[in-house]
Design an enzyme around this catalytic site. Structure first.
Site, PDB file in Angstrom:
ATOM      1  N   ASP A  12       0.763  -0.930   0.445  1.00  0.00           N
ATOM      2  CA  ASP A  12       0.135   0.142  -0.091  1.00  0.00           C
ATOM      3  C   ASP A  12       1.114   0.967   0.344  1.00  0.00           C
ATOM      4  O   ASP A  12       2.493   1.784  -0.242  1.00  0.00           O
ATOM      5  CB  ASP A  12      -0.842  -0.164   1.143  1.00  0.00           C
ATOM      6  N   SER A  13       0.143   2.316  -0.004  1.00  0.00           N
ATOM      7  CA  SER A  13       1.556   3.485  -0.349  1.00  0.00           C
ATOM      8  C   SER A  13       1.810   3.535   1.418  1.00  0.00           C
ATOM      9  O   SER A  13       2.286   4.505   1.833  1.00  0.00           O
ATOM     10  CB  SER A  13       0.424   4.559  -0.809  1.00  0.00           C
ATOM     11  N   CYS A  75      -3.312  -0.725  -2.334  1.00  0.00           N
ATOM     12  CA  CYS A  75      -3.593  -0.172  -2.342  1.00  0.00           C
ATOM     13  C   CYS A  75      -4.851   0.042  -3.908  1.00  0.00           C
ATOM     14  O   CYS A  75      -4.769  -0.290  -4.636  1.00  0.00           O
ATOM     15  CB  CYS A  75      -2.381   1.207  -3.045  1.00  0.00           C
ATOM     16  N   GLU A 155      -4.921   9.471   8.079  1.00  0.00           N
ATOM     17  CA  GLU A 155      -3.457   9.284   8.835  1.00  0.00           C
ATOM     18  C   GLU A 155      -3.220   9.938  10.166  1.00  0.00           C
ATOM     19  O   GLU A 155      -1.890   9.113  10.644  1.00  0.00           O
ATOM     20  CB  GLU A 155      -2.152   9.462   7.470  1.00  0.00           C
ATOM     21  N   CYS A 189     -11.049   3.538  -0.826  1.00  0.00           N
ATOM     22  CA  CYS A 189      -9.886   3.895  -0.768  1.00  0.00           C
ATOM     23  C   CYS A 189      -9.317   2.970   1.035  1.00  0.00           C
ATOM     24  O   CYS A 189     -10.247   2.744   2.314  1.00  0.00           O
ATOM     25  CB  CYS A 189      -9.718   5.126  -0.053  1.00  0.00           C
ATOM     26  N   HIS A 191      -7.991   3.993   3.400  1.00  0.00           N
ATOM     27  CA  HIS A 191      -8.482   4.601   4.745  1.00  0.00           C
ATOM     28  C   HIS A 191      -9.356   5.177   5.051  1.00  0.00           C
ATOM     29  O   HIS A 191      -9.332   4.929   6.237  1.00  0.00           O
ATOM     30  CB  HIS A 191      -7.445   5.866   4.656  1.00  0.00           C
TER      31      HIS A 191
HETATM   32  N1  DGL Z   1      -3.579   3.806  -0.422  1.00  0.00           N
HETATM   33  C1  DGL Z   1      -4.672   4.709  -0.973  1.00  0.00           C
HETATM   34  C2  DGL Z   1      -5.608   4.695  -2.027  1.00  0.00           C
HETATM   35  O1  DGL Z   1      -6.135   3.565  -1.235  1.00  0.00           O
HETATM   36  C3  DGL Z   1      -4.781   6.046  -0.143  1.00  0.00           C
HETATM   37  C4  DGL Z   1      -3.641   6.659   0.270  1.00  0.00           C
HETATM   38  C5  DGL Z   1      -2.903   7.440  -0.968  1.00  0.00           C
HETATM   39  O2  DGL Z   1      -3.926   8.424  -0.611  1.00  0.00           O
HETATM   40  O3  DGL Z   1      -1.657   6.629  -1.333  1.00  0.00           O
HETATM   41  O4  DGL Z   1      -6.203   4.199  -3.133  1.00  0.00           O
END
Ligand code: DGL
Length: 276
Positions: A12-13, A75, A155, A189, A191
């Site tokens: 993931d990011s 992600c 976050e 997403c 998050h």
């Molecule tokens: N992991 C990203 C997503 O699921 C969200 C966080 C980001 O923008 O990096 O789209």
């Protein structure tokens, strides 16, 4: 069958993908996992598709160097813009994203065929969710909404603060002020599941919130079985290793909110993807 003891790589990011890891861990008790969060370069959701693809390729190559047997792109943004490129680059290691499973969950939940997808800017721009939903339900009415501020709130660990309530209202009021409002909200997403309580309170219990974590875990289980990659039941004590590209201490502290359980910061290794 001896089983395949190699770990599953999850990318993931940042820390949001830990919501997906949590579902994987619950569903697949005999598997080992390696999780990588590119925390130094988050957010991906505001970046161009080319940049996200380049970052995701670097990240997943690190997972390959850990001898993973499968890669899960937790992600949504990277799944939306880079899944095909990653599938080609990582072959023969199978790559699974979260968009298709999330779309399937949304389609299974809706009764009115009106579905809203809450996601990052890049995911919305690429329209991957709308396309995946329409492949499954051609006459679905899909609204996509970029809710980028939700990423920062999650976050920060602000799952249900006054600021979160205000952001939820500002984003979602227009969607539910219209006639024929959606009956299903896809949390597109990583998050957003963390903010589910605040979102559900605003939209009311008649609206179904779905996230792709459970359906992705089901897709992973199916693929492992189909490709004969499952670990055997006696594959030893569960091990989860974490890599982060910035601040292992913060990863462990805030990550616990997403993972739903403590993360030992000793288990988090700092890695520089540019050097990997
Ligand atoms: N992991 C990203 C997503 O699921 C969200 C966080 C980001 O923008 O990096 O789209």
């Amino acid at each position: 069958m001896a089983g395949d003891p190699r770990p599953i790589g999850v990318f993931d990011s940042g820390m949001g993908g830990l919501t997906v890891l949590r579902a994987l861990v619950a569903r697949l008790p005999e598997e080992q996992f390696v999780y990588l969060g590119d925390t130094a370069r988050l957010p991906y959701g505001t970046k161009s598709p080319d940049t996200v693809r380049a970052y995701a390729l670097q990240a997943t190559h690190l997972l390959l160097s850990e001898d993973v047997k499968m890669v899960v792109i937790a992600c949504n943004t990277a799944s939306a813009v880079a899944l095909d490129a990653l599938g080609e680059a990582l072959a023969p290691v199978p790559v699974i994203g979260v968009i298709e499973p999330g779309a399937r969950a949304g389609v299974a939940a809706t009764r009115s065929k009106r579905i809203a997808v809450l996601a990052t800017e890049s995911t919305v721009k690429g329209a991957a969710y709308a396309q995946a939903i329409h492949r499954l339900m051609a006459d679905a009415h899909v609204e996509q909404m970029a809710c980028q501020v939700f990423v920062a709130l999650a976050e920060e660990g602000w799952a249900d603060t006054r600021a979160t309530t205000a952001a939820v209202e500002d984003y979602l009021q227009p969607l539910f002020a219209q006639a024929d409002a959606p009956d299903t909200l896809v949390l597109g997403c990583t998050h957003f599941p963390v903010l589910a309580t605040a979102i559900q309170r605003h939209v009311g219990d008649a609206i179904t919130l779905v996230d792709s974590a459970e359906t992705t875990a089901a897709a992973v289980a199916e693929t492992l079985a189909g490709l004969d990659l499952k670990a055997s039941a006696d594959s030893g004590t569960r091990a989860i290793r974490f890599f982060a590209t910035d601040s292992p201490e913060r990863f462990a502290r805030i990550g616990a909110i997403f993972f739903g359980g403590a993360i030992d910061d000793e288990a988090v290794t700092l890695v520089d993807l540019k050097m990997a």
